[in-house]
Design a protein around this motif. Sequence first.
Motif, PDB file in Angstrom:
ATOM      1  N   ASP A 112       0.818  -1.222   0.000  1.00 27.00           N
ATOM      2  CA  ASP A 112       0.000   0.000   0.000  1.00 27.00           C
ATOM      3  C   ASP A 112       0.846   1.264   0.000  1.00 27.00           C
ATOM      4  N   THR A 113       2.101   1.178   0.478  1.00 25.59           N
ATOM      5  CA  THR A 113       2.967   2.355   0.520  1.00 25.59           C
ATOM      6  C   THR A 113       3.707   2.587  -0.795  1.00 25.59           C
ATOM      7  N   GLN A 114       3.526   1.705  -1.754  1.00 26.52           N
ATOM      8  CA  GLN A 114       4.327   1.773  -2.982  1.00 26.52           C
ATOM      9  C   GLN A 114       3.614   2.446  -4.153  1.00 26.52           C
ATOM     10  N   ILE A 115       2.401   2.941  -3.952  1.00 22.88           N
ATOM     11  CA  ILE A 115       1.715   3.635  -5.037  1.00 22.88           C
ATOM     12  C   ILE A 115       2.409   4.965  -5.310  1.00 22.88           C
ATOM     13  N   ARG A 116       2.616   5.268  -6.584  1.00 26.75           N
ATOM     14  CA  ARG A 116       3.367   6.450  -7.018  1.00 26.75           C
ATOM     15  C   ARG A 116       2.429   7.477  -7.649  1.00 26.75           C
ATOM     16  N   PRO A 117       2.859   8.734  -7.729  1.00 19.92           N
ATOM     17  CA  PRO A 117       2.021   9.731  -8.400  1.00 19.92           C
ATOM     18  C   PRO A 117       1.626   9.317  -9.806  1.00 19.92           C
ATOM     19  N   GLU A 118       2.528   8.663 -10.535  1.00 22.61           N
ATOM     20  CA  GLU A 118       2.208   8.255 -11.905  1.00 22.61           C
ATOM     21  C   GLU A 118       1.225   7.087 -11.969  1.00 22.61           C
TER      22      GLU A 118
END
Length: 211
Positions: A112-118
């Motif tokens: 869940d902490t690995q989602i990026r703006p892109e």
Amino acid sequence: MKKYDVVALGEILIDFTFAGTNADGKKLYEENPGGAPANCVSAVAKLGGKGAFIGMTGRDSFGEDVRRVLEEIHVDTSGMRYCDSQHTTLAFVSLDPSGERHFSFCRNPGADTQIRPEDLDEEMLKNARIFHIGSLSLTDEPSKSATLAAIDIVKKAGGLISYDPNYRAALWHGRSDAIDLMKSIFPLADTVKVSDEELSLLFSIWARAWR
């Protein structure tokens, strides 16, 4: 007109909740989908609203389980992404004699902490009447940057920001870091859901004075 009543972004996980003991006295745990932002948008869907969730799970059975639960109650999951390098976040929940919950997390760092703006679905965000987030997506990068980018997209599109400052000591890099980051969203939020304990933590007051 906006397509979604509420779009939520943030942690989505499996809660393993204490469910008694077996014949040998060993603890048993029941698998339940969890994560405060996911719970929020689930409630919206169950009440008849149009909800969507943006987040990231591992490419594992737990990730498939939480996606399936959201889809079964008609939450739009098209904004969800898979992480190949981290597993779906897990939390083990136990109760003390007074009934207070205690959490042990498997989140180091967790998908869940690995989602990026892109990874963000910008059209979904622009079509949110209300955008709901919790503070636990601020604990690590890149989810912190993704959360701030999503807020910016929503505000520019005229949506409202709903915020749940949620304190779980084990997930933050120190108490002062948690307080600073949790408070940083207040100026951006249109509505805030805060508990007595978190109110006291953030503003160093006895929450009972606000009752």
